[in-house]
Write a protein that holds these residues in place. Sequence first.
Motif, PDB file in Angstrom:
ATOM      1  N   LYS A  19    -109.106  -4.981 -29.442  1.00 40.93           N
ATOM      2  CA  LYS A  19    -109.885  -6.180 -29.752  1.00 40.93           C
ATOM      3  C   LYS A  19    -110.526  -6.062 -31.147  1.00 40.93           C
ATOM      4  O   LYS A  19    -110.410  -6.969 -31.971  1.00 40.93           O
ATOM      5  N   LYS A  20    -111.157  -4.915 -31.369  1.00 45.73           N
ATOM      6  CA  LYS A  20    -111.855  -4.739 -32.646  1.00 45.73           C
ATOM      7  C   LYS A  20    -110.882  -4.681 -33.828  1.00 45.73           C
ATOM      8  O   LYS A  20    -111.180  -5.192 -34.905  1.00 45.73           O
ATOM      9  N   LEU A  21    -109.726  -4.034 -33.619  1.00 43.59           N
ATOM     10  CA  LEU A  21    -108.771  -3.904 -34.716  1.00 43.59           C
ATOM     11  C   LEU A  21    -108.287  -5.277 -35.175  1.00 43.59           C
ATOM     12  O   LEU A  21    -108.223  -5.568 -36.374  1.00 43.59           O
ATOM     13  N   LYS A  22    -107.952  -6.135 -34.216  1.00 36.42           N
ATOM     14  CA  LYS A  22    -107.490  -7.490 -34.542  1.00 36.42           C
ATOM     15  C   LYS A  22    -108.531  -8.220 -35.380  1.00 36.42           C
ATOM     16  O   LYS A  22    -108.216  -8.827 -36.410  1.00 36.42           O
ATOM     17  N   GLU A  23    -109.779  -8.128 -34.910  1.00 35.58           N
ATOM     18  CA  GLU A  23    -110.862  -8.817 -35.622  1.00 35.58           C
ATOM     19  C   GLU A  23    -111.071  -8.244 -37.015  1.00 35.58           C
ATOM     20  O   GLU A  23    -111.283  -8.964 -37.982  1.00 35.58           O
TER      21      GLU A  23
ATOM     22  N   GLN B  79    -101.441  -6.828 -33.406  1.00 31.51           N
ATOM     23  CA  GLN B  79    -101.989  -7.292 -32.134  1.00 31.51           C
ATOM     24  C   GLN B  79    -102.668  -6.162 -31.360  1.00 31.51           C
ATOM     25  O   GLN B  79    -103.636  -6.387 -30.656  1.00 31.51           O
ATOM     26  N   THR B  80    -102.102  -4.962 -31.478  1.00 34.33           N
ATOM     27  CA  THR B  80    -102.682  -3.809 -30.770  1.00 34.33           C
ATOM     28  C   THR B  80    -102.715  -2.605 -31.722  1.00 34.33           C
ATOM     29  O   THR B  80    -102.157  -2.671 -32.831  1.00 34.33           O
ATOM     30  N   ILE B  81    -103.318  -1.522 -31.239  1.00 35.14           N
ATOM     31  CA  ILE B  81    -103.406  -0.337 -32.099  1.00 35.14           C
ATOM     32  C   ILE B  81    -102.023   0.255 -32.390  1.00 35.14           C
ATOM     33  O   ILE B  81    -101.866   1.013 -33.342  1.00 35.14           O
ATOM     34  N   ASP B  82    -101.034  -0.089 -31.587  1.00 29.71           N
ATOM     35  CA  ASP B  82     -99.676   0.397 -31.871  1.00 29.71           C
ATOM     36  C   ASP B  82     -99.109  -0.211 -33.147  1.00 29.71           C
ATOM     37  O   ASP B  82     -98.148   0.294 -33.724  1.00 29.71           O
ATOM     38  N   ASP B  83     -99.709  -1.332 -33.566  1.00 29.97           N
ATOM     39  CA  ASP B  83     -99.231  -2.001 -34.785  1.00 29.97           C
ATOM     40  C   ASP B  83     -99.890  -1.433 -36.049  1.00 29.97           C
ATOM     41  O   ASP B  83     -99.584  -1.873 -37.160  1.00 29.97           O
TER      42      ASP B  83
ATOM     43  N   GLU C 280     -95.748   9.188 -42.425  1.00 27.91           N
ATOM     44  CA  GLU C 280     -95.361   8.911 -41.035  1.00 27.91           C
ATOM     45  C   GLU C 280     -96.419   9.429 -40.059  1.00 27.91           C
ATOM     46  O   GLU C 280     -96.894  10.560 -40.203  1.00 27.91           O
ATOM     47  N   PRO C 281     -96.795   8.602 -39.040  1.00 25.51           N
ATOM     48  CA  PRO C 281     -97.746   9.098 -38.033  1.00 25.51           C
ATOM     49  C   PRO C 281     -97.162  10.283 -37.273  1.00 25.51           C
ATOM     50  O   PRO C 281     -95.956  10.312 -37.001  1.00 25.51           O
ATOM     51  N   LEU C 282     -98.013  11.240 -36.937  1.00 32.09           N
ATOM     52  CA  LEU C 282     -97.577  12.427 -36.203  1.00 32.09           C
ATOM     53  C   LEU C 282     -98.238  12.428 -34.826  1.00 32.09           C
ATOM     54  O   LEU C 282     -99.329  11.892 -34.650  1.00 32.09           O
ATOM     55  N   PRO C 283     -97.574  13.027 -33.831  1.00 35.64           N
ATOM     56  CA  PRO C 283     -98.144  13.047 -32.471  1.00 35.64           C
ATOM     57  C   PRO C 283     -99.385  13.946 -32.369  1.00 35.64           C
ATOM     58  O   PRO C 283     -99.591  14.813 -33.215  1.00 35.64           O
TER      59      PRO C 283
END
Lengths: 433, 141
Positions: free
Chosen positions: A23-27, A54-58, A274-277
């Motif tokens: 929610k906060k990320l979108k805003e 839309q979500t933190i995955d984005d 690149e994001p890492l796990p």
Amino acid sequence: MERYYQPEIECASREEIIAIQNKKLKEQVKHVWDNVPYYRKKMEEAGVTPDDVQTIDDLKKLPFLSKSDLRDAYPYGLVGVPLKDCVRIQSTSGTTGKRVVAFYTKEDIDLWEDCCARAIVAAGGTNEDVCQVSYGYGLFTGGPGLNGGSHKVGCLTVPTSSGNTERQIMFIRDLNTTILCCTPSYAAYLGETMKEMGLSPEEIPLKAGIFGAEAWSEEMRHDIEKTLGIKAYDIYGLTELSGPGVAFECCAQSGMHINEDHFLAEIIDPNTGEPLPDGTKGELVFTSLDKKAFPLLRYRTRDVCMLTREKCPCGRTHVKMAKPMGRTDDMLIIRGVNVFPSQIETVLLNHGYPANYQILVDRVNNSDTLEVLVEMTPEMFTDDMGEITRRQKQLVDGLKSMLGIKAKVTLVSPKTITRSEGKAVRVIDKRKI
Amino acid sequence: MSVKQISVFIENKPGTMHELTKVLAENHIDMRALSLAETEGFGIVRILVDDVMETSSVLKDAGYIYQLTPVVVVAVPDEPGGLNKVLTVFTAAGINLNYMYAIPGKTTAYIIFRVEDVKLAEKELRQAGIHIADQEEISAL
């Protein structure tokens, strides 16, 4: 019984946290797009619009911000609200170039102080405590941040600021200070001074310390805990995001809980982006979810560390970051090998030397040289020259096995390496490349 | 019985020895004997002084790192074979010398010996009838 400042959020379930973050990320992305032309341009260049997030995955679709962006946009280029809504700035020491100036609305400061309050409560602080803030006050975030947090917890706050060691010790003893907030090197210095004054840990009223703003090792923690008779907790933060309190240690003392409701953390490969796990070492990147005056998205901290979501015995559910093992830009490349000052510190402490050292890097005949200056201590000194030389050799061997390269060790007289009451100058790189 | 030698850590670079002698001079410390051992990076200055307590506190205040080390000091008549007699005793008793240095004199020289077992060395010397100097004697020199 573990206590929390804001239990409902500090111990929220993973689902709840993710829902808040989404929610906060979108805003926040919308807020930045609408109000920060500098970043909007970056998004446009990357072909991203707020609808794509839309979500933190984005998150990974968004472009990075780096320290050089902060310099380019200096002073107002990244401010997200009209200046009439900004009530304060804080600034970095500017040790690595131009100062960073960060802006705050009233609410930004309020949330920042909440973060610091969480850290103080995690260190055992209550309104019964006397909290001495020996971080610098002023442009530096250390003093103002912990001061605000201490107020929120209701501690009796002693705003000594940094320096004037005699006065610090006088207040600790006269006011029975129970919680000390300062840089770890200054805590070590205070401990050393009190030891010289003949004060045993039992005679020092302190019970906990919240130490941050510079790198320190596990061994240095043990040293400080022993001389001061306290529990020493790490705290992490950076001016760009607010200041101290981005992450803090709990009773488990095994990594710092990131205040995930305010700061979204990622680890990336510093070379590819690149994001890492989780559990992988890389560069720490933060997205500020709440800050309105200085809303940074995907800010590259240059701190090298890793994240873990393993269950923490303290009951907090927020992701933990390991103590940064160095900075991508503190990292020295000596004879092609990556060397972090913290590794050298670890070896010194393991061999019984004090954590007060200086690293000299130079280039002689096109080859890098590494020299470590270490202060002699009464404990390490003996009339037997052979014994001192043997210990010196063991230290050289220890450094070689930790770093993979040979270092020269030079023993120097006590107190010849400059003590810092702020950040320590540990590395002198004389190479002209 | 043994004499307390003061061993001081100094860095091996120009001026460090001078800084030390300056501190001693300013505090009116009278040295009886001095020896300097050095490696590439650091040195150990070994001194005998008139007042060990006073010197210790002066060094501490000046921020020096030092250690008190017991040494055996023997008065040797200034004649051929004087030192040889002492060393004969040590050899016979299997006593290993870590280092030694001397205070020359007109009729008597004082030799300072650093050994692992000071008590044993003193016992052997006494049995051989060799005079061992104490702190008082050194202070009075």
